[in-house]
Scaffold this active site. Sequence first.
Site, PDB file in Angstrom:
ATOM      1  N   CYS B 115       0.897  -1.160   0.000  1.00 48.82           N
ATOM      2  CA  CYS B 115       0.000   0.000   0.000  1.00 48.82           C
ATOM      3  C   CYS B 115       0.928   1.200   0.000  1.00 48.82           C
ATOM      4  CB  CYS B 115      -0.909   0.039   1.230  1.00 48.82           C
ATOM      5  SG  CYS B 115      -1.825   1.601   1.369  1.00 48.82           S
ATOM      6  N   CYS B 118      -0.613   4.232   2.559  1.00 44.98           N
ATOM      7  CA  CYS B 118      -0.594   4.087   4.024  1.00 44.98           C
ATOM      8  C   CYS B 118      -0.346   2.632   4.404  1.00 44.98           C
ATOM      9  CB  CYS B 118      -1.874   4.634   4.648  1.00 44.98           C
ATOM     10  SG  CYS B 118      -3.399   3.995   3.933  1.00 44.98           S
ATOM     11  N   SER B 119      -1.401   1.862   4.675  1.00 42.30           N
ATOM     12  CA  SER B 119      -1.182   0.479   5.110  1.00 42.30           C
ATOM     13  C   SER B 119      -2.415  -0.370   4.832  1.00 42.30           C
ATOM     14  CB  SER B 119      -0.861   0.458   6.607  1.00 42.30           C
ATOM     15  OG  SER B 119      -1.884   1.129   7.320  1.00 42.30           O
ATOM     16  N   CYS B 120      -3.161  -0.053   3.761  1.00 40.24           N
ATOM     17  CA  CYS B 120      -4.356  -0.836   3.424  1.00 40.24           C
ATOM     18  C   CYS B 120      -3.952  -2.299   3.250  1.00 40.24           C
ATOM     19  CB  CYS B 120      -4.993  -0.308   2.137  1.00 40.24           C
ATOM     20  SG  CYS B 120      -5.625   1.376   2.290  1.00 40.24           S
TER      21      CYS B 120
END
Lengths: 123, 216
Positions: B115, B118-120
């Site tokens: 991602c 961000c951190s999906c």
Amino acid sequence: MSPSETDALKPLKKMDAEPVFEELWQAQVLAIADAMVNAGTFKAAAWSKTLGRELKAAEAAGADDTAQTYYKAALRALEGLLAQSDAVPFATLEARREAWKQAYLATPHGSPVDLANAVSRAD
Amino acid sequence: MSNYDSAKVAKIHHHLHSHLPSEPALRVKALESLLVEKGLVNSQTIDAWVEAYSEEIGPKRGARVVAKAWTDPAFKARLMDDGTAAIDELDFVGNATAHLKAVENTGSVHNLVVCTLCSCYPFALLGVAPNWYKTAAYRSRAVRDPRGVLQEFGVNIADDIEVRVWDNTAELRYLVVPQRPAGTEGLDEEALTGLVTRNAMIGTDRKFSATATGTS
């Protein structure tokens, strides 16, 4: 890839065995964010965008590329979105944080910490 | 104030502060208590989430999806066609799977998921993302130099294998379906589930052992 770039990659593999949460609050931030998305307080896309912006800001400010930095950015993103949606205005959050702090300071060890124990309720 | 008193005050001060939570922990406590009062969250729900994602869920659900795809060609066809509908058959939809797209590793293709924003991450299937997945280093290098990142994880991709990098978003998340290891022809779905590693489903693992217990 230069030797310095190769070195910079090494921490990734080292992080593989780390626990995903070092402290309880880190898990709680993700849990609350997920609950807010499920409740429709803010959308998943808004969470992603805001978290991305906070991560970029942390990186630009020279923060270490660690889990601690990530979760602090996630907390700022959560606070920002909740303030923006009027669910929790910043001033209300600050007052409650101070009330909890006073409650902890005023509660003897071994007793449950309760907001009623705060020396003075700030909100 | 005498020296004795100073020491005593310092000791009390330390005693009091030693159980004061860290600043972020205090802020989260403040947030949660306000949200509970407003009826926007329920403490039990948050506690249950934390417990489940700290210990219970991990990547086991994703591993089961992969093992089922390995053993059930009709399920695999449905998974590749519409990942969200396929995992719904196993009751795994929810908690940030968003729309799920399965991407399959073959002898000529290796898939890697990141991602960049961000951190999906499809955490209902894979548990909470590993810390390296959330670093700026991984988010930027996985796109710029995927082969270098894979080498860092001990995965050397031959030049004739194409590396495809997929960028998770809030709306669309990817699950890598790794190749079934050789020598596992006699294993059933449950045994195969135990072989699939979390990293294989992100793409930072490619050839894993036919005897390992990957998801533990």
